[in-house]
Design a protein around this motif. Sequence first.
Motif, PDB file in Angstrom:
ATOM      1  N   ARG A 194       0.832  -1.217   0.000  1.00  0.00           N
ATOM      2  CA  ARG A 194       0.000   0.000   0.000  1.00  0.00           C
ATOM      3  C   ARG A 194       0.861   1.260   0.000  1.00  0.00           C
ATOM      4  NH1 ARG A 194      -4.882  -2.008   4.098  1.00  0.00           N
ATOM      5  NH2 ARG A 194      -5.922  -3.262   2.497  1.00  0.00           N
ATOM      6  N   ILE A 195       1.937   1.231   0.762  1.00  0.00           N
ATOM      7  CA  ILE A 195       2.824   2.410   0.812  1.00  0.00           C
ATOM      8  C   ILE A 195       3.339   2.714  -0.593  1.00  0.00           C
ATOM      9  CG2 ILE A 195       5.115   3.227   1.587  1.00  0.00           C
ATOM     10  CD1 ILE A 195       4.564   1.780   4.253  1.00  0.00           C
ATOM     11  N   GLN A 196       3.749   1.676  -1.275  1.00  0.00           N
ATOM     12  CA  GLN A 196       4.294   1.857  -2.618  1.00  0.00           C
ATOM     13  C   GLN A 196       3.240   2.444  -3.565  1.00  0.00           C
ATOM     14  OE1 GLN A 196       5.671  -1.792  -4.256  1.00  0.00           O
ATOM     15  NE2 GLN A 196       7.244  -0.786  -5.470  1.00  0.00           N
ATOM     16  N   ARG A 197       2.038   1.901  -3.513  1.00  0.00           N
ATOM     17  CA  ARG A 197       0.990   2.353  -4.435  1.00  0.00           C
ATOM     18  C   ARG A 197       0.521   3.769  -4.094  1.00  0.00           C
ATOM     19  NH1 ARG A 197      -3.300  -1.513  -3.610  1.00  0.00           N
ATOM     20  NH2 ARG A 197      -4.346  -0.477  -5.322  1.00  0.00           N
ATOM     21  N   VAL A 198       0.363   4.042  -2.804  1.00  0.00           N
ATOM     22  CA  VAL A 198      -0.096   5.373  -2.393  1.00  0.00           C
ATOM     23  C   VAL A 198       0.981   6.415  -2.715  1.00  0.00           C
ATOM     24  CG1 VAL A 198      -0.717   6.799  -0.393  1.00  0.00           C
ATOM     25  CG2 VAL A 198      -1.703   4.522  -0.648  1.00  0.00           C
ATOM     26  N   THR A 199       2.246   6.045  -2.524  1.00  0.00           N
ATOM     27  CA  THR A 199       3.328   6.982  -2.832  1.00  0.00           C
ATOM     28  C   THR A 199       3.285   7.360  -4.303  1.00  0.00           C
ATOM     29  OG1 THR A 199       4.699   6.032  -1.109  1.00  0.00           O
ATOM     30  CG2 THR A 199       5.843   7.333  -2.768  1.00  0.00           C
ATOM     31  N   SER A 200       3.080   6.381  -5.186  1.00  0.00           N
ATOM     32  CA  SER A 200       3.074   6.762  -6.600  1.00  0.00           C
ATOM     33  C   SER A 200       1.811   7.545  -6.940  1.00  0.00           C
ATOM     34  CB  SER A 200       3.335   5.566  -7.514  1.00  0.00           C
ATOM     35  OG  SER A 200       2.227   4.757  -7.571  1.00  0.00           O
ATOM     36  N   ALA A 201       0.692   7.261  -6.269  1.00  0.00           N
ATOM     37  CA  ALA A 201      -0.531   8.044  -6.515  1.00  0.00           C
ATOM     38  C   ALA A 201      -0.364   9.509  -6.093  1.00  0.00           C
ATOM     39  CB  ALA A 201      -1.712   7.419  -5.775  1.00  0.00           C
ATOM     40  N   LEU A 202       0.396   9.731  -5.020  1.00  0.00           N
ATOM     41  CA  LEU A 202       0.525  11.099  -4.485  1.00  0.00           C
ATOM     42  C   LEU A 202       1.748  11.844  -5.032  1.00  0.00           C
ATOM     43  CD1 LEU A 202      -0.324  10.531  -0.698  1.00  0.00           C
ATOM     44  CD2 LEU A 202      -1.870  11.217  -2.528  1.00  0.00           C
ATOM     45  N   SER A 203       2.535  11.149  -5.820  1.00  0.00           N
ATOM     46  CA  SER A 203       3.810  11.721  -6.263  1.00  0.00           C
ATOM     47  C   SER A 203       3.642  13.052  -7.018  1.00  0.00           C
ATOM     48  CB  SER A 203       4.493  10.686  -7.149  1.00  0.00           C
ATOM     49  OG  SER A 203       5.674  11.220  -7.622  1.00  0.00           O
ATOM     50  N   CYS A 204       4.407  14.059  -6.612  1.00  0.00           N
ATOM     51  CA  CYS A 204       4.343  15.379  -7.250  1.00  0.00           C
ATOM     52  C   CYS A 204       5.749  15.702  -7.774  1.00  0.00           C
ATOM     53  CB  CYS A 204       4.010  16.481  -6.251  1.00  0.00           C
ATOM     54  SG  CYS A 204       2.602  16.174  -5.199  1.00  0.00           S
ATOM     55  N   GLU A 205       5.804  16.362  -8.890  1.00  0.00           N
ATOM     56  CA  GLU A 205       7.114  16.711  -9.422  1.00  0.00           C
ATOM     57  C   GLU A 205       7.690  17.905  -8.652  1.00  0.00           C
ATOM     58  OE1 GLU A 205       9.200  17.688 -13.626  1.00  0.00           O
ATOM     59  OE2 GLU A 205       7.111  17.021 -13.693  1.00  0.00           O
ATOM     60  N   ALA A 206       8.981  17.831  -8.346  1.00  0.00           N
ATOM     61  CA  ALA A 206       9.610  18.939  -7.622  1.00  0.00           C
ATOM     62  C   ALA A 206      10.127  19.976  -8.617  1.00  0.00           C
ATOM     63  CB  ALA A 206      10.751  18.418  -6.760  1.00  0.00           C
ATOM     64  N   ARG A 207       9.918  21.254  -8.274  1.00  0.00           N
ATOM     65  CA  ARG A 207      10.427  22.340  -9.099  1.00  0.00           C
ATOM     66  C   ARG A 207      11.964  22.337  -9.017  1.00  0.00           C
ATOM     67  NH1 ARG A 207       6.640  25.440  -7.604  1.00  0.00           N
ATOM     68  NH2 ARG A 207       7.473  25.672  -5.532  1.00  0.00           N
ATOM     69  N   SER A 208      12.622  22.398 -10.147  1.00  0.00           N
ATOM     70  CA  SER A 208      14.089  22.392 -10.059  1.00  0.00           C
ATOM     71  C   SER A 208      14.551  23.837  -9.859  1.00  0.00           C
ATOM     72  CB  SER A 208      14.706  21.775 -11.308  1.00  0.00           C
ATOM     73  OG  SER A 208      14.316  22.516 -12.415  1.00  0.00           O
ATOM     74  N   SER A 209      15.616  23.992  -9.090  1.00  0.00           N
ATOM     75  CA  SER A 209      16.011  25.360  -8.741  1.00  0.00           C
ATOM     76  C   SER A 209      17.515  25.577  -8.746  1.00  0.00           C
ATOM     77  CB  SER A 209      15.405  25.736  -7.389  1.00  0.00           C
ATOM     78  OG  SER A 209      15.558  24.693  -6.479  1.00  0.00           O
ATOM     79  N   GLY A 210      18.256  24.764  -9.463  1.00  0.00           N
ATOM     80  CA  GLY A 210      19.696  25.000  -9.587  1.00  0.00           C
ATOM     81  C   GLY A 210      20.479  24.613  -8.348  1.00  0.00           C
ATOM     82  N   SER A 211      21.749  25.012  -8.308  1.00  0.00           N
ATOM     83  CA  SER A 211      22.555  24.602  -7.154  1.00  0.00           C
ATOM     84  C   SER A 211      23.084  25.809  -6.385  1.00  0.00           C
ATOM     85  CB  SER A 211      23.693  23.680  -7.600  1.00  0.00           C
ATOM     86  OG  SER A 211      24.332  24.242  -8.712  1.00  0.00           O
TER      87      SER A 211
END
Length: 360
Positions: A194-211
């Motif tokens: 369930r953790i695996q499936r819920v994690t992929s359902a909730l997954s959001c892309e992170a804004r990239s912001s350089g280094s």
Amino acid sequence: MTKPDPRNTDLFKRFRQLSSQLGSDILKTQGAGGNTSIKSNGVMWVKASGTWLSKADAEDIMVPVVVDPLVGALREGDPRAEKSTDFVVTELNSSGLRPSIETSFHAAIKSPVIAHYHCVNAIALAVAGDRDTALAARMSAVSDLSWITIPYRRPGTPLAREIEKAATSMPDVLILFNHGIVVCGDTTEEVADRIQRVTSALSCEARSSGSADIDALERIAKNSGYHPARDSESHAVALSKVNRRIALGGSLYPDHVIFLGTEIGVLAEGQSAADLEAISCREGREAPKMLIVPDKGILLSGTLTAGGEVMVRCLAEVVSRIPEEKSVVYLSNDDEYELTHWEAEQYRQALDRGSERRPA
Ligand SMILES: [Zn+2]
């Protein structure tokens, strides 16, 4: 009657392995946050307060408590439910540690295996103004799982009482507003799946912001009690205008307040960390534990614990996942006050200070 000790069973070993995996994923658990539990014969084994879930496999960090008396105490408003220490099965508690401050809500949920963690994706969705509709859309990908949301309450008995009321519907997943997620199941395998499936359902892309610009940060930190954050991803908080705005708008979830306080400092152009320290000192205020140097990176106070350092990474991961156009629901001033004046938390922080420094 002596309580049976299940610790040598394969079941318990698998539970400890799952706990350790969960604790080793920075996107799910940061520092001493997150906790797991398993119930057997009226006894619940739950992560000890102040310990790191990542150590669950290698170290003895599960504390046994009696379930029914603890749930009874929670329902009756008995203050002993807050720390749960009076419900520990002393003869089985080989580590001598205290149970997690979140023990009472694990007891209130009937499922045999429970994992609670501070998933950065779940938090990013659960602090957004449109959280109800956004979560419903995401969770439709796992429509075989029942799920509910829980309004923000301070961890400990206020949150446990809220969960106790809602847990009668036996949900598989509970999403805690401004806090994290709880995944329940009958077995360790079921919870892991369930953790695996819920994690992929909730997954959001992170804004990239350089280094980060570490040379500049080191110059700015010179002759102060600050140093550039050692974890490269933590700098993201300072490296985008949107990330800064969200982070500076208020406190998003309890562990941030507990480990980093309610104030994040921002250095003005040309200002050094030592200047800011001098101003705080003159005003008789404690200097903030973390400083944003816009477009350069993050400076952290040398007084910060290992658990505090990793909480900056959590903030970076959460703010990077909140879309620019979304409104954010922050903790109120009363919520912050409750967290900074919470006696049970002093113990967790004392343990954190006593721990060896760990890389973030
Ligand atoms: Zn939590």
